[in-house]
Structure formats: C-alpha cells, structure tokens
Scaffold this motif. Structure first.
Motif, PDB file in Angstrom:
ATOM      1  N   SER B  21      23.549   8.670  -2.528  1.00 12.47           N
ATOM      2  CA  SER B  21      23.975   7.546  -1.988  1.00 12.47           C
ATOM      3  C   SER B  21      25.002   7.651  -0.926  1.00 12.47           C
ATOM      4  O   SER B  21      26.147   7.893  -1.317  1.00 12.47           O
ATOM      5  N   CYS B  22      24.353   7.470   0.194  1.00 13.96           N
ATOM      6  CA  CYS B  22      25.239   7.768   1.360  1.00 13.96           C
ATOM      7  C   CYS B  22      26.354   6.746   1.494  1.00 13.96           C
ATOM      8  O   CYS B  22      26.321   5.381   1.569  1.00 13.96           O
ATOM      9  N   MET B  23      27.565   7.343   1.471  1.00 14.06           N
ATOM     10  CA  MET B  23      28.884   6.373   1.545  1.00 14.06           C
ATOM     11  C   MET B  23      28.930   5.852   2.960  1.00 14.06           C
ATOM     12  O   MET B  23      29.830   4.924   3.103  1.00 14.06           O
ATOM     13  N   ALA B  24      28.345   6.335   3.960  1.00 14.11           N
ATOM     14  CA  ALA B  24      28.248   5.499   5.347  1.00 14.11           C
ATOM     15  C   ALA B  24      27.285   4.648   5.559  1.00 14.11           C
ATOM     16  O   ALA B  24      26.847   4.070   6.593  1.00 14.11           O
ATOM     17  N   GLY B  25      26.672   4.136   4.324  1.00 16.44           N
ATOM     18  CA  GLY B  25      25.510   3.135   4.530  1.00 16.44           C
ATOM     19  C   GLY B  25      24.175   4.091   4.924  1.00 16.44           C
ATOM     20  O   GLY B  25      24.326   5.063   5.299  1.00 16.44           O
ATOM     21  N   GLN B  26      23.141   3.260   4.611  1.00 19.21           N
ATOM     22  CA  GLN B  26      21.921   3.975   5.141  1.00 19.21           C
ATOM     23  C   GLN B  26      21.593   4.183   6.389  1.00 19.21           C
ATOM     24  O   GLN B  26      21.326   5.412   6.904  1.00 19.21           O
ATOM     25  N   ALA B  27      21.942   3.253   7.164  1.00 18.78           N
ATOM     26  CA  ALA B  27      21.334   3.505   8.781  1.00 18.78           C
ATOM     27  C   ALA B  27      22.436   4.386   9.333  1.00 18.78           C
ATOM     28  O   ALA B  27      21.988   5.256  10.055  1.00 18.78           O
ATOM     29  N   VAL B  28      23.792   4.237   9.261  1.00 22.37           N
ATOM     30  CA  VAL B  28      24.893   5.082   9.689  1.00 22.37           C
ATOM     31  C   VAL B  28      24.768   6.311   9.054  1.00 22.37           C
ATOM     32  O   VAL B  28      24.925   7.345   9.714  1.00 22.37           O
ATOM     33  N   GLY B  29      24.327   6.336   7.733  1.00 25.09           N
ATOM     34  CA  GLY B  29      24.816   7.607   7.080  1.00 25.09           C
ATOM     35  C   GLY B  29      23.561   8.461   7.010  1.00 25.09           C
ATOM     36  O   GLY B  29      23.305   9.566   7.685  1.00 25.09           O
ATOM     37  N   ASN B  30      22.667   8.183   6.324  1.00 24.66           N
ATOM     38  CA  ASN B  30      21.374   9.009   6.184  1.00 24.66           C
ATOM     39  C   ASN B  30      20.671   8.910   7.205  1.00 24.66           C
ATOM     40  O   ASN B  30      20.228  10.187   7.886  1.00 24.66           O
ATOM     41  N   TYR B  31      20.394   8.110   8.017  1.00 25.22           N
ATOM     42  CA  TYR B  31      19.620   8.018   9.219  1.00 25.22           C
ATOM     43  C   TYR B  31      20.343   8.475  10.469  1.00 25.22           C
ATOM     44  O   TYR B  31      19.736   8.797  11.578  1.00 25.22           O
ATOM     45  N   THR B  32      21.624   8.563  10.611  1.00 25.22           N
ATOM     46  CA  THR B  32      22.352   8.993  11.666  1.00 25.22           C
ATOM     47  C   THR B  32      23.090  10.315  11.232  1.00 25.22           C
ATOM     48  O   THR B  32      22.720  11.396  11.871  1.00 25.22           O
ATOM     49  N   ILE B  33      24.270  10.276  10.661  1.00 23.15           N
ATOM     50  CA  ILE B  33      25.082  11.308  10.380  1.00 23.15           C
ATOM     51  C   ILE B  33      24.173  12.487   9.508  1.00 23.15           C
ATOM     52  O   ILE B  33      24.428  13.837   9.819  1.00 23.15           O
ATOM     53  N   GLY B  34      23.317  11.944   9.024  1.00 20.41           N
ATOM     54  CA  GLY B  34      22.448  13.082   8.118  1.00 20.41           C
ATOM     55  C   GLY B  34      21.394  13.664   8.755  1.00 20.41           C
ATOM     56  O   GLY B  34      20.761  14.755   8.413  1.00 20.41           O
ATOM     57  N   ARG B  35      20.958  13.226  10.107  1.00 16.02           N
ATOM     58  CA  ARG B  35      19.776  13.754  10.737  1.00 16.02           C
ATOM     59  C   ARG B  35      20.285  15.375  11.251  1.00 16.02           C
ATOM     60  O   ARG B  35      21.523  15.402  11.889  1.00 16.02           O
ATOM     61  N   ILE B  54      24.279  22.612  18.411  1.00 21.19           N
ATOM     62  CA  ILE B  54      23.097  21.797  18.798  1.00 21.19           C
ATOM     63  C   ILE B  54      21.746  22.481  18.753  1.00 21.19           C
ATOM     64  O   ILE B  54      20.799  21.833  18.171  1.00 21.19           O
ATOM     65  N   ALA B  55      21.799  23.657  19.180  1.00 21.65           N
ATOM     66  CA  ALA B  55      20.448  24.648  19.024  1.00 21.65           C
ATOM     67  C   ALA B  55      20.026  24.589  17.684  1.00 21.65           C
ATOM     68  O   ALA B  55      18.822  24.283  17.559  1.00 21.65           O
ATOM     69  N   CYS B  56      20.655  24.951  16.782  1.00 22.97           N
ATOM     70  CA  CYS B  56      20.320  24.943  15.395  1.00 22.97           C
ATOM     71  C   CYS B  56      20.047  23.359  14.842  1.00 22.97           C
ATOM     72  O   CYS B  56      19.115  23.383  14.070  1.00 22.97           O
ATOM     73  N   GLY B  57      20.625  22.459  15.245  1.00 22.64           N
ATOM     74  CA  GLY B  57      20.261  21.141  14.866  1.00 22.64           C
ATOM     75  C   GLY B  57      19.023  20.850  15.307  1.00 22.64           C
ATOM     76  O   GLY B  57      17.995  20.068  14.638  1.00 22.64           O
ATOM     77  N   VAL B  58      18.592  21.006  16.750  1.00 22.22           N
ATOM     78  CA  VAL B  58      17.167  20.793  17.309  1.00 22.22           C
ATOM     79  C   VAL B  58      16.356  21.699  16.266  1.00 22.22           C
ATOM     80  O   VAL B  58      15.186  20.949  16.034  1.00 22.22           O
ATOM     81  N   ALA B  59      16.436  22.802  16.037  1.00 20.32           N
ATOM     82  CA  ALA B  59      15.437  23.629  15.402  1.00 20.32           C
ATOM     83  C   ALA B  59      15.284  22.950  14.185  1.00 20.32           C
ATOM     84  O   ALA B  59      14.019  22.755  13.530  1.00 20.32           O
ATOM     85  N   MET B  60      16.294  22.491  13.258  1.00 24.32           N
ATOM     86  CA  MET B  60      16.170  22.234  11.983  1.00 24.32           C
ATOM     87  C   MET B  60      15.720  20.492  11.882  1.00 24.32           C
ATOM     88  O   MET B  60      14.757  20.148  11.175  1.00 24.32           O
ATOM     89  N   GLN B  61      16.004  19.791  13.045  1.00 24.46           N
ATOM     90  CA  GLN B  61      15.399  18.579  13.243  1.00 24.46           C
ATOM     91  C   GLN B  61      13.915  18.544  13.250  1.00 24.46           C
ATOM     92  O   GLN B  61      13.300  17.645  12.769  1.00 24.46           O
ATOM     93  N   LEU B  62      13.096  19.609  13.880  1.00 24.56           N
ATOM     94  CA  LEU B  62      11.712  19.796  14.000  1.00 24.56           C
ATOM     95  C   LEU B  62      11.086  19.791  12.434  1.00 24.56           C
ATOM     96  O   LEU B  62      10.248  19.197  12.452  1.00 24.56           O
ATOM     97  N   ASP B  77      17.252  17.960   0.818  1.00 27.04           N
ATOM     98  CA  ASP B  77      18.493  17.016   0.879  1.00 27.04           C
ATOM     99  C   ASP B  77      19.304  17.071   2.531  1.00 27.04           C
ATOM    100  O   ASP B  77      19.568  18.313   2.677  1.00 27.04           O
ATOM    101  N   VAL B  78      19.246  15.800   2.831  1.00 24.30           N
ATOM    102  CA  VAL B  78      19.864  16.005   4.133  1.00 24.30           C
ATOM    103  C   VAL B  78      21.526  16.675   4.331  1.00 24.30           C
ATOM    104  O   VAL B  78      21.719  17.182   5.385  1.00 24.30           O
ATOM    105  N   ARG B  79      22.124  16.219   3.251  1.00 29.65           N
ATOM    106  CA  ARG B  79      23.530  16.672   3.218  1.00 29.65           C
ATOM    107  C   ARG B  79      23.529  18.443   3.260  1.00 29.65           C
ATOM    108  O   ARG B  79      24.413  19.030   3.923  1.00 29.65           O
TER     109      ARG B  79
END
Lengths: 282, 286
Positions: B21-35, B54-62, B77-79
């Motif tokens: 349960s994201c403490m920064a809210g769903q939109a900012v927490g899960n959908y932004t910080i968690g991506r 960034i390179a690792c983030g791009v790869a994982m985001q895929l 789990d995004v965290r």
C-alpha cells in the motif's frame, strides 16, 4: 441529482477538494487483500460527512454505508467517489436516498470502471507514455524518466480531479455512457489502440534472436538461421515467444512465475544446443 | 561499486513510498516512483552512476511495461524490482565490467531484476496482511464512533507495515546483496552455461510482460491481428511508437463506428440492411 434542493447543507469546493486529495493520496495506503480500498474510501468521505452532518451521531450513522468492500481502478474510480459525494449531499438534504442506494451504485460501478480503467490506463495510456519515455532515455539519458514523471503526474492529478468534480456535478449520469452498448464499443476501440501500441512496443524494444549457423565442409556458413527468419518476417522469433507465453498463461492457465521458469528451461536447452548464444566473454 | 548503509536507507524509504500500500499514493507512488524507469533514475542518482541506473531502469521497464494488478493480485512487486533489483543489477553490471549501455548489460539487469521482483511479491502480501491489524483498529473506531481516528488508520499506521516489510528488507538486501553479487562474478564465468542462460532468459522476459498485458486485452485469437499489425508497423516499417499510436487511432475510430452502426441497426429492427455492410467491414478489418 441535487438540483432542486433548496437546503443550506451544500458541499463547498474546499471540502470536495479535501476529499479528493484524501482519495488521490490515500486510496490504497491501508490496503489489505480483505478490504482493499475500503479504508481509503472511508477516509476520503470523512470531510464530506463532517460538513454535511453537524451532529456526531449522524456522522457515525452515515459512515456505515461506506464500510462495505470496495475495490476498483483507483484512477478512473475517482469518479465514483465524486458521485457518492453528490448522493451523500442529497441524502443529507432529505432526499429519498439511503445507504443501500449509495452502496448499490458503488457496487454496480466498481466492476465496469475497473475493467475500463485497467485497459485504458494500465493497458494503453501507460504503455504509450512509457514507450515514448523509453525512447527518450535510451543511451542512459535521464530525459525520458523526467518526461514520464512530469507527464504522468500532471495527467493523473488533473485527470482525477476532473473526474471527481464531474462525478459530483452529474451524479451517476457522469459515467452512464461507459456502461451499455456505447461502453462496449468504446472498450473495443480502446482495445484496438492498446493491442497495436503493445505490438509496437514489443517490436521496438524486444529482440529474440538465434545464433544458429550451419557450416559447410569448406568452413563457410551455408545456413544463417536468423537471416533466413528475418527474410520471412522480421522479428518472427520475438512474436513466437510472446505468443507461446500468452498461450501458456491463457490456454494452459500457467502462472506468470511458472511461465518464466519454463523460459529458463528453454533458454538452457537452447544454449546447450547452440541455438541461443548471447556472445559474451571477459 | 558498493552500497553504503546511508544509500541503502534512502533506497528503503523510496521502497516504502512506491509499492502497495504505497505511502505516496497510487498515482505518485505506485505509478511514478514504482516504475522501473523512474526507479532507475532514483537509483542512478543515489548510487552516483546515472547512465547505468537509467540503462537498468529502461531494461527492467520493458519487462514490466504492462504491470496490471487485476483484483489486487501481483506477479511482481514494484518495490523489489525498482529499489532492490535495479541497485543489485547495477552492482552486478559494474562487477562484470560490462558496457552499461550495451545489450548484454540490459539482459543481465532483466534477469536479476525479474528474479528479485518475483521473490519480492512476499513483501507485497506481508504488508497487505499486516495492514489487517490497523484495519481491525479502524473497525473498532467506526463502531465506537471515533471517526477522527480513521485518518491515522489510513495514513499513519501503515507506515509500520512498511518499516518492517519495505524499509528493512530493502536496506539489508541492497547492502549485503551488493557484496554477494560481486562475489558471484568469480563463481560464474561469463562464457559458461549458467551465464549464457541467464542472459538469454533476460532477453526473453519482456515477452512474458507483454503476454500478461495481451491476456487482459485479447479474448479471441482473432484479436491478435491488431497486435501483429502494430508489431509489423514497428518491426518491418520501422515506425516509432507515436506513429503507431496515430495509425491505431484510425482503426479505433473505424471499429467504434462499425460497432455503433451495428447496434443502431439491431435496435431499429432493420437488421439485414444495416447489418450486412457492417459485418463485411468487420471481417475485412479483422
């Protein structure tokens, strides 16, 4: 819904905004598998109830309607919170609405809104935004990540704010077009956009290739399988692996985790046979 | 590359903010910080190597481009992906001496991140289960009429769940995991079977993520056609994603009009006349 009320018990913009912010930041903070968004819902209705019911006992009575299970897509679901705000206002002003009416509306909408929200937001909007951002971040640049943060947060905040106030203003008329035939047509159309974009994402970012080459007696390559496959249909292996995963999960009901483990086994066999080779060494 | 206690603690705080349960809210927490893309930016800044992050983030985001959580069930789990997986992948890539922007670094990141993300679902269910305790406080408050306490139930107490199951695991796993990942370099040679398999799997994992999304939007095998058209536009015609989206909008409009026309035809009873061409269009498009 509340146009012909002449009572003084009206919600002002400040209270509504407070309620919206509580939903925006807290829809899922106290999440459990059992109650999901129930507590987030109660917390965001609290400012509304306090404004509408001066007597503490009435507030306690009113909140009972929101103790029922609630879970939907939290983005699009904002509209439901807005609708209940207007229904609660009507109830407080003596209109013929009880807790059950409010709950029927919530229970009836949370399913369709979850379905549309998941396919529209998670399945279409976010993949498009992320696909664009990934392109901007290739080469290790932070631009794409920053673009995603700014674009998404603005869309999410103002989009949800708009939905909340639309729900409050129009009641359940705000979303009537989403259920029924028009809703089905919209969902189908969104599905087309989603499918095509996801296909584009797959082709742009994923590339499964084989390293299999057969050599003739003179030591020259007489079959380079990847080149042959590319001449048939570019990216055919990528599509094949994706289709295989979809088939496992949809038709064979294999979980995502087991699907990944099956890919590990396939990769191991492929590496042993020389079909796959990432071509790395120190 | 190493991770200090201070850096590990910062990653731990971000972990609290982002996952349900994201403490920064769903939109900012899960959908932004968690991506993972954003996680890559944060981890890159915290660990002092932004291009690699960034390179690792791009790869994982895929892999997780379509992280839908229907009915609150998760396969990752995004965290764990963004704030345990990415830092460890960064350390692993540095330890292996790979080019951070190369394809093999990306494949390694996907393997490490997906493994951690999958195991991390334990944390998701742990937080959700512990929140039941705070919710039981909440039910008592509702019955006793202490409504003001609901705010603490929703916004305050869940921090304890996160301190136990987000902050501490992230801090310890990134701190001690970095040492373990570095040691792994000597144990597993890059041209051995294990590493070759790991990299090959990393290249395929995004297919699972895409397939999870397809499971949501494709009911009939015939629905694969728009998906394949989108794939072909990008793979064979080399269109970028915005161009593919624009073309898809045309098809969306056609499908919408066709379906509405068909409904209108049925509704007014002049079925055969209105329905015939509509059905033909339908078949041609599919």
């Amino acid at each position: 819904m509340m146009q012909n009320t002449s009572n003084s018990n009206q919600l002002d913009k400040k209270t509504l905004t407070k309620s919206f912010h509580r939903w925006f930041w807290g829809a899922l903070t106290c999440f459990s598998q059992e109650h999901m968004q129930t507590f987030g819902y109660m917390a965001s209705m609290l400012p509304i109830l306090k404004k509408l019911y001066p007597k503490h006992d009435d507030q306690v009575k009113a909140i009972q309607a929101y103790t029922a299970f609630f879970n939907t897509n939290p983005m699009l679901g904002t509209v439901i919170v807005g609708i209940t705000a207007s229904m609660e206002q009507a109830r407080a002003n003596g209109q013929d609405i009880d807790g059950e009416t409010i709950n029927d509306m919530r229970a009836g909408l949370m399913g369709p809104i979850a379905g549309i929200g998941d396919s529209l937001i998670d399945g279409t909007l976010i993949p498009i935004l992320l696909g664009i951002s990934l392109g901007m971040s290739s080469g290790g640049s932070p631009v794409g990540a920053i673009f995603y943060i700014v674009a998404w947060v603005l869309i999410a905040y103002f989009g949800q704010r708009f939905l909340y106030f639309r729900g409050y203003k129009f009641g359940d008329q705000a979303v009537s077009f989403l259920v029924g035939k028009q809703g089905a047509a919209i969902r189908h159309a969104i599905g087309i956009v989603g499918s095509m974009v996801v296909g584009g994402v797959l082709a742009s970012w994923v590339n499964v290739t084989t390293s299999l080459k057969l050599y003739g007696s003179n030591g020259k390559v007489f079959l380079n399988l990847q080149d042959k496959l590319d001449s048939i249909y570019p990216g055919i292996l990528t599509v094949a692996v994706t289709f295989f995963c979809w088939w496992l999960m949809t038709k064979k009901h294999v979980s995502a985790i087991w699907t990944m483990l099956i890919l590990v086994v396939i990769s191991l066999i492929g590496v042993l046979l020389g079909f796959f080779n990432p071509g790395l060494s120190y | 590359m190493t991770i200090s206690w201070f850096q590990a603690a910062i990653l731990g705080i971000f972990a609290c903010l982002c996952s349900n349960s994201c403490m920064a809210g769903q939109a900012v927490g899960n959908y932004t910080i968690g991506r993972p893309l954003v996680g890559g930016l944060v981890c890159g800044i915290v660990l002092g190597n932004m291009p690699l992050g960034i390179a690792c983030g791009v790869a994982m985001q895929l892999v997780y481009i379509a992280l839908v959580t229907p009915g609150g069930t998760v396969s990752a789990d995004v965290r764990a992906i963004s704030y345990i997986g990415i830092p460890l992948a960064m350390v692993a890539i540095s330890a292996q001496g790979l080019n951070p922007l190369g394809g093999s670094a990306a494949d390694l990141a996907k393997s490490v991140g997906t493994l951690v993300g999958t195991v991390g679902t334990v944390l998701y269910y742990a937080v959700a289960t512990m929140n039941l305790v705070w919710q039981s406080f909440g039910w008592k408050d509702v019955h006793k009429g202490k409504l003001n306490k609901l705010t603490a139930v929703n916004f305050g107490w869940p921090w304890i769940s996160h301190a136990l199951f987000s902050f501490l695991p992230t801090m310890f796993l990134t701190y001690y995991g970095a040492t373990a990942v570095t040691a792994l370099r000597n144990a597993l040679p890059m041209d051995g079977i294990a590493m070759k398999t790991l990299f090959t799997v990393g290249g395929m994992l995004p297919c699972v993520g895409i397939a999870i999304l397809l499971r949501q939007i494709i009911g009939h095998p015939i629905d694969f056609v728009p998906f394949l058209v989108g794939f072909t536009l990008a793979a064979s015609l080399h269109l970028n994603l915005v161009s593919v989206t624009v073309i898809s909008l045309l098809f969306a409009v056609i499908f919408y009009e066709v379906e509405m026309a068909r409904d209108a035809g049925n509704g007014s009873g002049k079925g055969p006349v209105a329905e015939g061409p509509a059905n033909n269009d339908d078949e041609e498009d599919i």
